[in-house]
Design a protein around this motif. Structure first.
Motif, PDB file in Angstrom:
ATOM      1  N   GLY A  82     -70.677   9.448  55.585  1.00 39.45           N
ATOM      2  CA  GLY A  82     -69.762   8.355  55.874  1.00 39.45           C
ATOM      3  C   GLY A  82     -69.142   7.827  54.600  1.00 39.45           C
ATOM      4  O   GLY A  82     -69.691   7.979  53.506  1.00 39.45           O
ATOM      5  N   LEU A  83     -68.000   7.206  54.723  1.00 41.20           N
ATOM      6  CA  LEU A  83     -67.299   6.689  53.548  1.00 41.20           C
ATOM      7  C   LEU A  83     -67.738   5.266  53.213  1.00 41.20           C
ATOM      8  O   LEU A  83     -67.981   4.941  52.055  1.00 41.20           O
ATOM      9  N   PHE A  84     -67.868   4.413  54.244  1.00 41.98           N
ATOM     10  CA  PHE A  84     -68.272   3.027  54.018  1.00 41.98           C
ATOM     11  C   PHE A  84     -69.346   2.621  55.013  1.00 41.98           C
ATOM     12  O   PHE A  84     -69.226   2.886  56.214  1.00 41.98           O
ATOM     13  N   LEU A  85     -70.398   1.979  54.533  1.00 41.29           N
ATOM     14  CA  LEU A  85     -71.425   1.407  55.391  1.00 41.29           C
ATOM     15  C   LEU A  85     -70.866   0.140  56.028  1.00 41.29           C
ATOM     16  O   LEU A  85     -70.396  -0.757  55.333  1.00 41.29           O
ATOM     17  N   VAL A  86     -70.910   0.063  57.356  1.00 39.94           N
ATOM     18  CA  VAL A  86     -70.291  -1.055  58.073  1.00 39.94           C
ATOM     19  C   VAL A  86     -70.848  -2.407  57.623  1.00 39.94           C
ATOM     20  O   VAL A  86     -70.096  -3.343  57.357  1.00 39.94           O
ATOM     21  N   LYS A  87     -72.170  -2.513  57.509  1.00 37.50           N
ATOM     22  CA  LYS A  87     -72.740  -3.825  57.179  1.00 37.50           C
ATOM     23  C   LYS A  87     -72.552  -4.203  55.712  1.00 37.50           C
ATOM     24  O   LYS A  87     -72.855  -5.331  55.317  1.00 37.50           O
ATOM     25  N   ALA A  88     -72.012  -3.276  54.893  1.00 41.92           N
ATOM     26  CA  ALA A  88     -71.735  -3.602  53.498  1.00 41.92           C
ATOM     27  C   ALA A  88     -70.324  -4.155  53.320  1.00 41.92           C
ATOM     28  O   ALA A  88     -69.977  -4.623  52.242  1.00 41.92           O
ATOM     29  N   LEU A  89     -69.506  -4.104  54.367  1.00 37.19           N
ATOM     30  CA  LEU A  89     -68.130  -4.589  54.283  1.00 37.19           C
ATOM     31  C   LEU A  89     -68.068  -6.082  54.587  1.00 37.19           C
ATOM     32  O   LEU A  89     -68.801  -6.573  55.449  1.00 37.19           O
ATOM     33  N   ASP A  90     -67.182  -6.793  53.915  1.00 39.01           N
ATOM     34  CA  ASP A  90     -67.104  -8.239  54.133  1.00 39.01           C
ATOM     35  C   ASP A  90     -66.146  -8.619  55.262  1.00 39.01           C
ATOM     36  O   ASP A  90     -65.862  -9.802  55.456  1.00 39.01           O
ATOM     37  N   GLN A  91     -65.670  -7.618  56.005  1.00 39.25           N
ATOM     38  CA  GLN A  91     -64.848  -7.865  57.189  1.00 39.25           C
ATOM     39  C   GLN A  91     -65.451  -7.104  58.371  1.00 39.25           C
ATOM     40  O   GLN A  91     -65.885  -5.957  58.207  1.00 39.25           O
ATOM     41  N   PRO A  92     -65.508  -7.714  59.555  1.00 42.84           N
ATOM     42  CA  PRO A  92     -66.040  -6.999  60.722  1.00 42.84           C
ATOM     43  C   PRO A  92     -65.120  -5.852  61.138  1.00 42.84           C
ATOM     44  O   PRO A  92     -63.925  -5.840  60.817  1.00 42.84           O
ATOM     45  N   VAL A  93     -65.679  -4.901  61.858  1.00 43.02           N
ATOM     46  CA  VAL A  93     -64.941  -3.698  62.238  1.00 43.02           C
ATOM     47  C   VAL A  93     -63.703  -4.029  63.056  1.00 43.02           C
ATOM     48  O   VAL A  93     -62.639  -3.419  62.865  1.00 43.02           O
ATOM     49  N   HIS A  94     -63.808  -4.983  63.975  1.00 41.29           N
ATOM     50  CA  HIS A  94     -62.658  -5.281  64.828  1.00 41.29           C
ATOM     51  C   HIS A  94     -61.489  -5.874  64.025  1.00 41.29           C
ATOM     52  O   HIS A  94     -60.321  -5.655  64.352  1.00 41.29           O
ATOM     53  N   VAL A  95     -61.796  -6.595  62.954  1.00 40.09           N
ATOM     54  CA  VAL A  95     -60.741  -7.140  62.094  1.00 40.09           C
ATOM     55  C   VAL A  95     -60.094  -6.013  61.288  1.00 40.09           C
ATOM     56  O   VAL A  95     -58.866  -5.972  61.117  1.00 40.09           O
ATOM     57  N   ILE A  96     -60.909  -5.074  60.798  1.00 39.36           N
ATOM     58  CA  ILE A  96     -60.381  -3.917  60.075  1.00 39.36           C
ATOM     59  C   ILE A  96     -59.495  -3.090  61.001  1.00 39.36           C
ATOM     60  O   ILE A  96     -58.421  -2.617  60.610  1.00 39.36           O
ATOM     61  N   ASP A  97     -59.914  -2.947  62.247  1.00 37.12           N
ATOM     62  CA  ASP A  97     -59.129  -2.204  63.235  1.00 37.12           C
ATOM     63  C   ASP A  97     -57.765  -2.870  63.450  1.00 37.12           C
ATOM     64  O   ASP A  97     -56.728  -2.194  63.473  1.00 37.12           O
ATOM     65  N   GLN A  98     -57.766  -4.190  63.586  1.00 32.15           N
ATOM     66  CA  GLN A  98     -56.514  -4.925  63.785  1.00 32.15           C
ATOM     67  C   GLN A  98     -55.595  -4.785  62.568  1.00 32.15           C
ATOM     68  O   GLN A  98     -54.370  -4.612  62.716  1.00 32.15           O
ATOM     69  N   ALA A  99     -56.173  -4.853  61.378  1.00 34.48           N
ATOM     70  CA  ALA A  99     -55.374  -4.725  60.157  1.00 34.48           C
ATOM     71  C   ALA A  99     -54.778  -3.325  60.039  1.00 34.48           C
ATOM     72  O   ALA A  99     -53.616  -3.164  59.647  1.00 34.48           O
ATOM     73  N   LEU A 100     -55.568  -2.302  60.385  1.00 38.98           N
ATOM     74  CA  LEU A 100     -55.060  -0.930  60.355  1.00 38.98           C
ATOM     75  C   LEU A 100     -53.867  -0.768  61.293  1.00 38.98           C
ATOM     76  O   LEU A 100     -52.841  -0.189  60.925  1.00 38.98           O
ATOM     77  N   LYS A 101     -54.016  -1.292  62.500  1.00 35.62           N
ATOM     78  CA  LYS A 101     -52.931  -1.199  63.479  1.00 35.62           C
ATOM     79  C   LYS A 101     -51.687  -1.946  62.995  1.00 35.62           C
ATOM     80  O   LYS A 101     -50.553  -1.485  63.167  1.00 35.62           O
TER      81      LYS A 101
END
Length: 205
Positions: free
Chosen positions: A175-194
């Motif tokens: 994996g590239l990034f550990l989810v719990k090591a990121l300071d943004q939740p996955v759903h926020v990252i998903d929204q930003a990507l979109k």
């Protein structure tokens, strides 16, 4: 959101360091088990060649040796890459930023890479969330046909990047990034990507 309008995702240093240790232990354990299986197979084949000489078993023994060689080679490759990775960890400080999104591109700070990976949005499908080594991680998904020489792409040809973005089939993905090591939740990252990709990229599970 940063001052220049980019969306930045940071890293939790302690979580990353713990993850590194887990990956190191699991990779080494898997490598030695694989080596043991390969060694046992080769020894058994050589024994059969000597003990049953003239019995017509030699094609099967040779076939077994050929089948075991990739296991041994994968162990050597995995241990060499891990040694190089640990050497890089010792000589380089952990970067505080995991990724940065702008209207033009997605920038990724890959561990072990000398400089960030830059991917124009047309080259990115997004991330896939997978459970690896007992923890959820984000794996980068590139658009079909995208490689290091694709126009606008920068940094994919770095060895450290190749081991996680397009890993050798003999290596276990990390994996590239550990989810719990990121300071943004996955759903926020998903929204930003979109948002930044115009709906082209996102996070899948």
């Amino acid at each position: 959101m940063s001052e220049d309008g980019a969306f930045v995702v940071g890293l939790d240093r302690d979580a990353v360091l713990r993850r590194r240790e887990v990956v190191r232990k699991v990779e080494r354990r898997s490598a030695w088990v694989t080596l043991a299986i390969g060694a046992v197979g080769i020894v058994a084949a050589v024994y059969a060649l000597i003990a049953f000489r003239g019995s017509g078993m030699w094609p099967f023994a040779l076939l077994l040796i050929v089948a075991m060689v990739p296991l041994v080679l994968s162990t050597v490759l995995a241990l060499r890459l891990q040694t190089e990775r640990q050497r890089w960890y010792a000589g380089n400080e952990l970067q505080p930023v995991a990724m940065r999104m702008t209207p033009k591109a997605l920038e990724l700070a890959c561990e072990g890479a000398a400089y960030p990976v830059v991917l124009p949005w047309q080259a990115v499908k997004g991330f896939r969330q997978e459970k690896l080594f007992g923890q959820y991680a984000l794996e980068l998904e590139l658009a079909s046909g995208v490689g290091a020489t694709t126009a606008g792409v920068r940094g994919l040809d770095q060895p450290a990047v190749r081991t996680v973005v397009k890993p050798n089939p003999l290596l276990r993905p990390t994996g590239l990034f550990l989810v719990k090591a990121l300071d943004q939740p996955v759903h926020v990252i998903d929204q930003a990507l979109k948002h930044f990709s115009g709906g082209r990229a996102g996070v899948t599970q």
